[in-house]
Write a protein that holds these residues in place. Structure first.
Motif, PDB file in Angstrom:
ATOM      1  N   ARG A 118     -11.306   0.885 -15.549  1.00  0.00           N
ATOM      2  CA  ARG A 118     -10.423   0.202 -16.505  1.00  0.00           C
ATOM      3  C   ARG A 118      -9.476  -0.762 -15.790  1.00  0.00           C
ATOM      4  O   ARG A 118      -9.265  -1.889 -16.224  1.00  0.00           O
ATOM      5  N   PHE A 119      -8.918  -0.316 -14.651  1.00  0.00           N
ATOM      6  CA  PHE A 119      -8.025  -1.192 -13.885  1.00  0.00           C
ATOM      7  C   PHE A 119      -8.772  -2.398 -13.352  1.00  0.00           C
ATOM      8  O   PHE A 119      -8.284  -3.528 -13.421  1.00  0.00           O
ATOM      9  N   VAL A 285       0.870  -4.815  -9.311  1.00  0.00           N
ATOM     10  CA  VAL A 285      -0.004  -4.682 -10.478  1.00  0.00           C
ATOM     11  C   VAL A 285      -0.537  -3.257 -10.582  1.00  0.00           C
ATOM     12  O   VAL A 285      -0.538  -2.647 -11.661  1.00  0.00           O
ATOM     13  N   PHE A 286      -0.991  -2.702  -9.460  1.00  0.00           N
ATOM     14  CA  PHE A 286      -1.547  -1.352  -9.471  1.00  0.00           C
ATOM     15  C   PHE A 286      -0.471  -0.325  -9.803  1.00  0.00           C
ATOM     16  O   PHE A 286      -0.714   0.611 -10.571  1.00  0.00           O
ATOM     17  N   ARG A 287       0.716  -0.480  -9.230  1.00  0.00           N
ATOM     18  CA  ARG A 287       1.805   0.460  -9.491  1.00  0.00           C
ATOM     19  C   ARG A 287       2.152   0.495 -10.976  1.00  0.00           C
ATOM     20  O   ARG A 287       2.268   1.573 -11.578  1.00  0.00           O
ATOM     21  N   ASP A 288       2.307  -0.673 -11.578  1.00  0.00           N
ATOM     22  CA  ASP A 288       2.657  -0.728 -13.002  1.00  0.00           C
ATOM     23  C   ASP A 288       1.562  -0.109 -13.857  1.00  0.00           C
ATOM     24  O   ASP A 288       1.836   0.604 -14.837  1.00  0.00           O
ATOM     25  N   TRP A 289       0.307  -0.385 -13.505  1.00  0.00           N
ATOM     26  CA  TRP A 289      -0.810   0.192 -14.262  1.00  0.00           C
ATOM     27  C   TRP A 289      -0.839   1.702 -14.111  1.00  0.00           C
ATOM     28  O   TRP A 289      -1.032   2.437 -15.092  1.00  0.00           O
ATOM     29  N   LEU A 290      -0.641   2.193 -12.885  1.00  0.00           N
ATOM     30  CA  LEU A 290      -0.729   3.631 -12.626  1.00  0.00           C
ATOM     31  C   LEU A 290       0.375   4.387 -13.361  1.00  0.00           C
ATOM     32  O   LEU A 290       0.121   5.457 -13.944  1.00  0.00           O
TER      33      LEU A 290
END
Length: 298
Positions: A118-119, A285-290
């Protein structure tokens, strides 16, 4: 920090040296690099003059690495590999970037991996490289951008964001529960207990939460969550396991709660990163998504 150019030889000189050191032959190195033997020999000589160190011992018609050359070759090989990897990643994702992430094995395979597609669909320019780590990482030496960490919030020198807590429960196979007929916490001491070596005090904490001493029976230690969970499934003993990581096994009946007495672990899951990577776009981006993914679980 400005570095003297003397200590920054050109990649052409370093490549000639590394190829010769690895193959043990100027001829083979020249063939690999599509150069003449004299060109390779000249580049090695220039490198030695620049460093003012003899890298090869020349004996008649042969040459072998000096002690200094052996050490230098190991470090240069790794440096060239990193440069090559960085260049490959940049070419593959010129508008994105690469995130090098250390993960806990079971959290990574059971929780993170199913969500990663999904990411990646939402962020097609970003590549994620995953490295398994059982303990804390050294960001200074390992070339990692971030890590998934389980433990207390006492990791100095890094930045972090809370991901989630966990509840653990004593779990076992249906056959083992029927064999021992667990009725209360003290009954677990009659059966073999299974523990993860990275959480050596977890069982004692659980017994303490039940206001009793425990863990006095036979205890077997495992270094990986997957192994201890499998051992519990086949009836080796009772293991204290995070509920969210064994949900499939609980739903299928491969594991059941030896006692329905969950305990919230004192430790938490965090995403951690060195301060100098805090503005790195793929990490942001990854931090916010996680964080958003963990919030959806409530």
């Amino acid at each position: 920090m400005q570095i003297s150019r003397r200590f920054l030889p050109s990649t052409a000189l370093l490549a000639a040296f590394e190829a010769t050191a690895r193959t043990g032959s100027v001829t083979l190195a020249a063939r690999e690099l599509s150069l003449t033997q004299s060109a390779v020999s000249r580049q090695i000589k220039l490198l030695e003059e620049q460093l003012e160190v003899e890298l090869f011992l020349r004996e008649r018609q042969s040459l072998r690495l000096s002690i200094a050359g052996e050490s230098y070759a190991r470090e240069i090989r790794e440096a060239l590999r990193k440069i090559s990897t960085a260049s490959f990643n940049l070419r593959a994702n010129p508008k994105g970037g690469t995130l090098n992430l250390a993960i806990l094995p079971t959290f990574g395979t059971r929780w993170l991996a199913p969500r990663l597609p999904r990411f990646l669909t939402q962020n097609p320019g970003i590549t994620i490289n995953l490295a398994t780590r059982f303990t804390s990482v050294d960001f200074r030496s390992e070339g990692l951008d971030a890590a998934i960490h389980f433990g207390p919030r006492d990791w100095a020198g890094v930045e972090m964001v809370l991901l989630r807590s966990e509840e653990v429960v004593p779990a076992c196979s249906p056959e083992l529960k029927e064999q021992y007929g667990f009725r209360g916490p003290g009954d677990l001491n009659k059966a073999p207990l299974l523990s993860i070596s990275t959480r050596p005090n977890a069982l004692h904490q659980w017994f303490s939460a039940q206001n009793m001493a425990g863990g006095s029976g036979q205890t077997m230690y495992f270094d990986q969550f997957a192994t201890v969970a499998q051992a519990a499934m086949v009836g080796v003993g009772v293991a204290l396991l995070p509920i969210f990581l064994i949900q499939d096994e609980l739903e299928s009946g491969k594991l059941i709660r030896a006692l329905d007495l969950p305990m919230e672990s004192a430790e938490r899951y965090y995403l951690v990163w060195p301060p100098e990577r805090s503005t790195y776009p793929p990490l942001i981006v990854f931090r916010d998504w996680l964080v958003a993914e963990t919030l959806t679980e409530g």
